[in-house]
Scaffold this active site. Structure first.
Site, PDB file in Angstrom:
ATOM      1  N   LYS A 107     -15.404  79.876  -9.154  1.00 50.64           N
ATOM      2  CA  LYS A 107     -15.510  77.905  -8.199  1.00 50.64           C
ATOM      3  C   LYS A 107     -14.039  77.081  -9.044  1.00 50.64           C
ATOM      4  O   LYS A 107     -12.914  76.877  -8.332  1.00 50.64           O
ATOM      5  CB  LYS A 107     -16.316  77.462  -8.762  1.00 50.64           C
ATOM      6  CG  LYS A 107     -17.627  77.408  -7.061  1.00 50.64           C
ATOM      7  CD  LYS A 107     -18.774  76.518  -7.504  1.00 50.64           C
ATOM      8  CE  LYS A 107     -20.035  77.093  -6.720  1.00 50.64           C
ATOM      9  NZ  LYS A 107     -20.729  76.480  -7.031  1.00 50.64           N
TER      10      LYS A 107
ATOM     11  N   ASP B 125     -25.463  70.121 -12.742  1.00 50.80           N
ATOM     12  CA  ASP B 125     -26.388  70.380 -12.066  1.00 50.80           C
ATOM     13  C   ASP B 125     -27.704  71.099 -12.728  1.00 50.80           C
ATOM     14  O   ASP B 125     -29.042  70.947 -12.445  1.00 50.80           O
ATOM     15  CB  ASP B 125     -26.154  72.291 -11.254  1.00 50.80           C
ATOM     16  CG  ASP B 125     -26.547  73.124 -11.673  1.00 50.80           C
ATOM     17  OD1 ASP B 125     -27.036  72.880 -12.889  1.00 50.80           O
ATOM     18  OD2 ASP B 125     -27.042  73.783 -10.010  1.00 50.80           O
ATOM     19  N   ASN B 126     -27.934  70.780 -14.272  1.00 49.90           N
ATOM     20  CA  ASN B 126     -28.882  70.691 -15.245  1.00 49.90           C
ATOM     21  C   ASN B 126     -29.237  69.999 -16.120  1.00 49.90           C
ATOM     22  O   ASN B 126     -27.884  69.711 -16.916  1.00 49.90           O
ATOM     23  CB  ASN B 126     -29.100  72.662 -15.521  1.00 49.90           C
ATOM     24  CG  ASN B 126     -27.926  72.645 -16.131  1.00 49.90           C
ATOM     25  OD1 ASN B 126     -28.112  72.063 -17.683  1.00 49.90           O
ATOM     26  ND2 ASN B 126     -26.867  72.868 -15.776  1.00 49.90           N
TER      27      ASN B 126
ATOM     28  N   CYS C 244     -27.321  56.108 -24.875  1.00 53.77           N
ATOM     29  CA  CYS C 244     -25.731  57.480 -24.389  1.00 53.77           C
ATOM     30  C   CYS C 244     -27.707  57.555 -23.446  1.00 53.77           C
ATOM     31  O   CYS C 244     -28.372  56.953 -23.311  1.00 53.77           O
ATOM     32  CB  CYS C 244     -25.931  57.979 -25.452  1.00 53.77           C
ATOM     33  SG  CYS C 244     -27.674  59.176 -26.761  1.00 53.77           S
TER      34      CYS C 244
ATOM     35  N   CYS D  32     -27.102  58.896 -31.012  1.00 49.76           N
ATOM     36  CA  CYS D  32     -25.771  57.995 -31.068  1.00 49.76           C
ATOM     37  C   CYS D  32     -26.502  56.645 -31.462  1.00 49.76           C
ATOM     38  O   CYS D  32     -26.205  55.124 -32.064  1.00 49.76           O
ATOM     39  CB  CYS D  32     -25.785  57.119 -29.395  1.00 49.76           C
ATOM     40  SG  CYS D  32     -26.910  55.866 -28.132  1.00 49.76           S
TER      41      CYS D  32
ATOM     42  N   CYS E 212     -31.299  70.468  -7.178  1.00 47.86           N
ATOM     43  CA  CYS E 212     -30.638  71.251  -5.807  1.00 47.86           C
ATOM     44  C   CYS E 212     -31.513  72.271  -5.111  1.00 47.86           C
ATOM     45  O   CYS E 212     -31.704  72.792  -4.164  1.00 47.86           O
ATOM     46  CB  CYS E 212     -29.884  71.551  -5.802  1.00 47.86           C
ATOM     47  SG  CYS E 212     -28.950  69.807  -5.839  1.00 47.86           S
TER      48      CYS E 212
ATOM     49  N   CYS F 293     -32.786  56.160 -31.597  1.00 48.41           N
ATOM     50  CA  CYS F 293     -32.138  57.280 -30.546  1.00 48.41           C
ATOM     51  C   CYS F 293     -31.043  58.795 -31.632  1.00 48.41           C
ATOM     52  O   CYS F 293     -29.924  58.498 -32.829  1.00 48.41           O
ATOM     53  CB  CYS F 293     -30.359  57.662 -29.781  1.00 48.41           C
ATOM     54  SG  CYS F 293     -29.590  58.239 -28.905  1.00 48.41           S
TER      55      CYS F 293
ATOM     56  N   GLY G 260     -21.485  71.106  -6.206  1.00 45.20           N
ATOM     57  CA  GLY G 260     -21.281  70.477  -5.437  1.00 45.20           C
ATOM     58  C   GLY G 260     -20.536  68.578  -5.524  1.00 45.20           C
ATOM     59  O   GLY G 260     -20.232  67.952  -4.691  1.00 45.20           O
TER      60      GLY G 260
ATOM     61  N   LEU H  65     -19.937  75.557 -19.980  1.00 42.62           N
ATOM     62  CA  LEU H  65     -19.363  74.854 -20.927  1.00 42.62           C
ATOM     63  C   LEU H  65     -20.801  75.143 -22.355  1.00 42.62           C
ATOM     64  O   LEU H  65     -21.830  75.350 -21.859  1.00 42.62           O
ATOM     65  CB  LEU H  65     -19.582  73.146 -21.189  1.00 42.62           C
ATOM     66  CG  LEU H  65     -19.416  72.676 -22.187  1.00 42.62           C
ATOM     67  CD1 LEU H  65     -17.062  72.257 -22.018  1.00 42.62           C
ATOM     68  CD2 LEU H  65     -19.833  70.697 -22.261  1.00 42.62           C
TER      69      LEU H  65
END
Lengths: 77, 273
Positions: free
Chosen positions: B85, B131-132, B175, B249, B190, B246, B40, B109
């Site tokens: 896609k 999306d996650n 980050c 970073c 979604c 962190c 999307g 990835l």
């Protein structure tokens, strides 16, 4: 107890709330989460338009007039 | 290389902008951008950037086109169902915007392909359109490790978020992990809460605009989180702040921190809806 001196007004997501003076960010978030039925571990917070990292929630106290924005992560796309 | 007459006409409305001009258009043409997730968000971001004359796009997504994608992923249609896609997008973008080079990676990835996908010497900007949550953390770790600027956008239900980080420009902003620690609970995707096409499109447009701004050298947008509420039509802005502890970073961002974190958070196979 004098409410006027023992509590302060802050806003959480644009709603004014009274909290005890010297409340930590952590305690405000816990109260909010309980009222909203939210999971504290699903929450991030900005105070006065600056993100407060989770490690500072315990050590940071809120001040009168602080504007809390409490939100959750959105990961979809 | 100076712009050709044809390019000058094609991009005239962009070149008219004092902030872009001929030099900015040339910067676009020299820019290389990697887009993680061609769903999307990513399909529209890719289209905007190719149309604007960005020199090279790498599209990374292991998903194929599904019928439930079509209401919001406008680059795809029924004849694309079942096709990768990234490949469909590459074919269509190459056809429409021949000046832009496009590479397609038809895998999600992951640790095995990350190095070849992200060669920092050749990438100007990394765009997280996934999306996650797990992928978002992985992309963040790679951006920190390889010292690439990152623009991360997300949308679900009527909520959208957009942020950019760049350790060179604003290390004090931290980050993605400083903002949303990896052990945080995530409720919205979604698939579970639904989304309208224009809601994702709004965030994709903002992400593409931010990408172009960063490529043009506008650094004022770095280190901020923008949140859009699609019910109230309100935007909120907050400065990002580094968590000094962190693990991604917080120490030396160029060092082993991000590398070891990558190993500690094994990437799981995920879908870019």
């Amino acid at each position: 107890m004098n409410k006027a001196t023992d509590s302060i007004d802050i806003s959480i997501n644009d709603e004014t709330k009274q909290v005890a003076i010297n409340s930590t960010v952590q305690s405000v978030i816990e109260i909010y989460a309980e009222l909203a039925g939210a999971d504290v571990n699903a929450i991030a917070v900005a105070i006065n338009s600056e993100i407060v990292p989770r490690v500072r929630w315990q050590s940071e106290c809120c001040l009168a007039g602080d504007k809390f924005e409490i939100f959750s992560v959105v990961a979809g796309g | 290389m100076p712009l050709t007459d044809k390019e000058f006409i094609r991009y005239s409305r962009q070149i008219l902008l004092p902030e872009v001009g001929e030099a900015g258009q040339q910067t676009f043409a020299d820019a290389k951008v990697v887009i993680i997730g061609i769903g999307g968000l990513g399909h529209l971001v890719a289209q905007y950037l190719a149309a604007a004359g960005i020199g090279h796009l790498t599209l990374v997504d292991g998903d194929t086109v599904e019928v439930s994608n079509l209401p919001r992923q406008l680059l795809f249609d029924d004849s694309d169902l079942g096709l990768y896609k990234a490949l469909v997008a590459k074919t269509k973008l190459r056809r429409a915007y021949e000046q832009t080079g496009v590479s397609a990676v038809t895998e999600h990835l992951n640790h095995n392909n990350a190095e070849s996908v992200l060669n920092s010497a050749e990438i100007d900007l990394l765009l997280d359109c996934s999306d996650n949550f797990a992928t978002r953390h992985f992309v963040n770790q790679l951006a920190i490790k390889q010292q690439i600027g990152l623009v991360s956008a997300s949308a679900a239900h009527f909520q959208g978020q957009l942020l950019s980080i760049d350790q060179h420009v604003s290390p004090q902003s931290g980050c993605y992990h400083c903002l949303f620690p990896a052990d945080m609970r995530v409720n919205q995707s979604c698939q579970t809460v639904g989304v309208l096409g224009p809601m994702v499109g709004t965030l994709a447009s903002m992400q593409a605009l931010m990408a172009l701004q960063l490529i043009m050298g506008n650094k004022a947008l770095i280190g901020k989180l923008y949140r859009f509420d699609g019910n109230q039509f309100s935007w909120r802005e907050a400065r990002l702040l580094r968590n000094p502890e962190c693990m991604i970073c917080g120490n030396e961002y160029t060092s082993a921190a991000a590398k070891s974190a990558c190993e500690k958070f094994p990437f799981t196979e995920n879908q870019y809806e």
